[in-house]
Design a protein around this motif. Structure first.
Motif, PDB file in Angstrom:
ATOM      1  N   GLU A   1      40.804  40.907  33.405  1.00 52.59           N
ATOM      2  CA  GLU A   1      40.879  42.071  34.287  1.00 52.59           C
ATOM      3  C   GLU A   1      42.273  42.533  34.704  1.00 52.59           C
ATOM      4  O   GLU A   1      42.496  43.755  34.797  1.00 52.59           O
ATOM      5  N   PRO A   2      43.223  41.656  35.057  1.00 53.68           N
ATOM      6  CA  PRO A   2      44.480  42.154  35.637  1.00 53.68           C
ATOM      7  C   PRO A   2      45.198  43.203  34.792  1.00 53.68           C
ATOM      8  O   PRO A   2      45.810  44.129  35.333  1.00 53.68           O
TER       9      PRO A   2
ATOM     10  N   LEU B   1      44.319  47.040  35.334  1.00 55.65           N
ATOM     11  CA  LEU B   1      44.931  47.819  36.407  1.00 55.65           C
ATOM     12  C   LEU B   1      46.140  48.600  35.921  1.00 55.65           C
ATOM     13  O   LEU B   1      46.469  49.649  36.475  1.00 55.65           O
TER      14      LEU B   1
ATOM     15  N   ARG C   1      32.805  36.411  41.078  1.00 56.31           N
ATOM     16  CA  ARG C   1      33.979  37.173  41.503  1.00 56.31           C
ATOM     17  C   ARG C   1      33.619  38.613  41.833  1.00 56.31           C
ATOM     18  O   ARG C   1      34.113  39.180  42.812  1.00 56.31           O
TER      19      ARG C   1
ATOM     20  N   MET D   1      34.000  40.320  45.467  1.00 55.02           N
ATOM     21  CA  MET D   1      34.809  41.522  45.666  1.00 55.02           C
ATOM     22  C   MET D   1      34.004  42.622  46.354  1.00 55.02           C
ATOM     23  O   MET D   1      34.470  43.252  47.321  1.00 55.02           O
TER      24      MET D   1
ATOM     25  N   ALA E   1      44.750  41.936  48.526  1.00 58.45           N
ATOM     26  CA  ALA E   1      45.327  42.727  47.442  1.00 58.45           C
ATOM     27  C   ALA E   1      46.585  43.450  47.903  1.00 58.45           C
ATOM     28  O   ALA E   1      47.530  43.625  47.118  1.00 58.45           O
TER      29      ALA E   1
ATOM     30  N   TYR F   1      45.076  42.167  41.730  1.00 51.58           N
ATOM     31  CA  TYR F   1      43.857  41.444  41.391  1.00 51.58           C
ATOM     32  C   TYR F   1      43.943  39.963  41.754  1.00 51.58           C
ATOM     33  O   TYR F   1      43.038  39.191  41.475  1.00 51.58           O
ATOM     34  N   ARG F   2      45.030  39.546  42.384  1.00 46.71           N
ATOM     35  CA  ARG F   2      45.193  38.138  42.743  1.00 46.71           C
ATOM     36  C   ARG F   2      44.689  37.874  44.157  1.00 46.71           C
ATOM     37  O   ARG F   2      45.371  37.297  44.987  1.00 46.71           O
ATOM     38  N   TRP F   3      43.452  38.263  44.444  1.00 47.26           N
ATOM     39  CA  TRP F   3      42.894  38.117  45.779  1.00 47.26           C
ATOM     40  C   TRP F   3      41.920  36.944  45.887  1.00 47.26           C
ATOM     41  O   TRP F   3      41.587  36.518  46.997  1.00 47.26           O
ATOM     42  N   ASN F   4      41.431  36.429  44.750  1.00 46.65           N
ATOM     43  CA  ASN F   4      40.426  35.370  44.854  1.00 46.65           C
ATOM     44  C   ASN F   4      41.086  34.010  45.093  1.00 46.65           C
ATOM     45  O   ASN F   4      42.294  33.844  44.916  1.00 46.65           O
TER      46      ASN F   4
END
Length: 566
Positions: free
Chosen positions: A168-169, A172, A218, A222, A233, A315-318
């Motif tokens: 995914e990243p 973006l 995930r 989200m 985020a 996208y580095r929120w998890n």
């Protein structure tokens, strides 16, 4: 060709100089050893499973990576995996060079690509599973960018959808492709821009809703806690940039202050090669783009670079990636999607310097080559102290486990106590700074099933599990004691201990031993299985020979050589 050869040489020395002494690390236990034993039927079944169930919400990854792993395993050599990874990572860096070359001179473009190769924040080393989610997907992203620049926005969106269902990243970044229009003569078309963004948003939401429907954790997290996700985020890009800038200074400084004579030899040779190969601030772009001449183009490139640095961190929120402060081990690869942005920044700065007085350009060239040479030494040090050392310790560990459990039979469970022993001056467990001892908890359970072929009549072949401090246990109605390890597995997969049916291994000081005394576990006293004769009829699988290859046959001319005059 010269640029590609230089990228190959630098990449090989910095990341693969010791590739024949690498092993498997963390997630590669799951995603390398298991597919290595497959046949074509398994490969087909995996493809069907990936398409129907979207594991981890990434069917693209689950189609590509197992197929590449399976192909490499046909060679019978673990080195083939790393040579393929080396080729893919080098090709992705060359794509960066070719792209930057259209906007800057040869020297700045090549420095940008080399910084991507040597990025000190990414100390993940040669992790096999990364060939798809970080490097093949990067090249897919470049394909989408080139298609977008060719004014084929719909095709770019379709490629973006493939990227989204693979890793995914990078998706973006498709949202900021229009920034490159600032360097083109035609500029922006707002109507075209809105259509493009709406299409990307529709693809993103459609995929996330489908992932939630299919049970992906995930996507559910989200969409279910959007406020917390947006807060993280918003912070992650700045945390990630701060982490990068800190390591960009500290790691080469360590090479200066702590480097051994061997490391200094690496630095000196690297500097000589780089000085002879190119001038970091020399030459001009292959073509000048209209509408953005000279320093203005460099300034726009610099701004675009920062956008490409910041956006992937959204996208580095998890939990696995937030905050993005990891700078060692497998998870430090979280900084790779922003690596292209840093490459753009490096190239734009050096391109601007190329327009300065010659003495400034020469000084910057010397500083740049020295810095890159120090980063080569950093890469070699990570190989030696993390990749090679960790696999050496792992092989010793697994060798001891195999030797001490040769009597394990159907229904037996093997437990390794992963807690650190007390009263010792050094660490006896198979662990390094990049790969902490927790790998034993997460990955041991798949090891024996990946390397041994058990008799067809066995219903519950032996498996290795690791106990750990704070591990939960539960008493079962049939008298068994279940250990909740590894924690991420399901209750049906957790091991069950029964009196006389389990083997317990632990460290006593610096010694790794098999325990025969009664043990108190979960408030109960249990008796381990006593050692017995080795079990017969156990064979090996292809993955065993990848990890424990037979000694190479000595060349005839060497074997026949004389070592003393007779």
């Amino acid at each position: 060709m010269r640029a590609f050869l230089l990228i190959l040489v630098v990449k090989f020395v910095a990341d693969y100089l010791y590739f024949n002494r690498f092993g498997v690390y963390e997630d590669d236990y799951l995603f390398t050893l298991i597919p290595a034993n497959w046949n074509l039927t398994h490969l087909y079944a995996n493809a069907v499973y990936a398409i129907q169930h979207w594991p981890q919400g990434r069917p693209g990854w689950w189609l590509i990576n197992p197929a590449l792993t399976w192909l490499c395993a046909r060679t019978g050599s673990l080195g083939a995996f790393y040579l393929l990874l080396f080729a893919i990572t080098s090709l992705s860096a060359f794509c960066i060079y070719r792209f930057l070359r259209t906007h800057t001179g040869l020297g700045p473009a090549l420095c940008g690509a080399l910084f991507f190769v040597l990025n000190p924040a990414d100390a993940s080393g040669a992790i096999i599973m990364h060939m798809t989610n970080y490097f093949i997907v990067l090249m897919m992203m470049f394909a989408g960018l080139k298609v977008y620049q060719g004014r084929r926005g719909l095709w770019s969106v379709l490629i973006g959808a493939l990227v989204l269902v693979t890793y995914e990243p990078y998706f973006l970044l498709f949202g900021i492709f229009p920034l490159w229009d600032l360097l083109a003569e035609r500029g922006w078309s707002w109507k075209r821009l809105v259509r493009y963004w709406v299409a990307l948003a529709a693809v993103f939401m459609g995929v996330m809703l489908l992932r939630r429907h299919l049970g992906d954790d995930r996507a559910t997290e989200m969409l279910g806690s959007l406020g917390d996700v947006l807060r993280k985020a918003a912070l992650a890009p700045w945390i990630g940039v701060g982490t990068n800038l800190t390591v960009d200074i500290s790691r080469p400084w360590d090479a200066v202050t702590s480097g051994s004579p061997y490391m200094w030899a690496i630095v000196i040779v690297s500097m000589a090669v780089l000085f002879l190969a190119f001038d970091p601030v020399g030459s001009r772009p292959l073509r000048e783009t209209g509408g953005a001449p000279g320093l203005r183009r460099d300034a726009i490139l610099f701004a675009i670079g920062w956008a490409f640095v910041l956006v992937p961190y959204l996208y580095r929120w998890n939990a696995d990636y937030y905050p993005p402060v990891v700078t060692l081990g497998r998870l430090s690869a979280m900084h790779l999607p922003s690596g292209f942005g840093f490459s753009i920044i490096v190239a734009s700065v050096l391109s601007a310097v190329s327009r300065a007085p010659r003495w400034i350009g020469r000084a910057v060239s010397v500083a740049t080559v020295t810095y890159l040479a120090l980063l080569v030494a950093v890469g070699v040090e990570i190989q030696r102290t993390q990749m090679v050392r960790d696999w050496t310790l792992q092989k010793q560990f697994w060798g001891r486990v195999i030797d001490m459990t040769r009597d394990a039979r159907d229904g037996d469970t093997i437990i390794v106590d992963s807690d650190p022993p007390g009263g010792v001056l050094s660490e006896p467990r198979p662990t390094t700074e990049a790969f902490p001892a927790s790998w034993m908890v997460s990955y041991s359970s798949v090891f024996f099933h990946s390397i041994f072929r058990y008799p067809a009549g066995w219903k519950q072949p032996p498996a290795v599990y690791a106990s750990f401090l704070g591990m939960k246990t539960r008493n079962l109605p049939d008298g068994g004691l279940q250990l909740e390890t590894p924690p991420w597995r399901t209750q049906a997969e957790w091991p069950v201990l029964r009196d006389g049916k389990f083997i317990w291994l632990e460290w006593e000081g610096m010694n790794f031993v098999r325990v025969t005394r009664p043990l108190t576990i979960g408030g109960r006293v249990l008796h381990p299985k006593m050692p017995g004769p080795p079990q017969e009829g156990i064979g090996t699988l292809p993955a065993f020979h990848l990890l424990f290859p037979a000694p190479e046959k000595t060349w005839k001319s060497i074997a026949d050589g004389l070592n003393y005059p007779h």
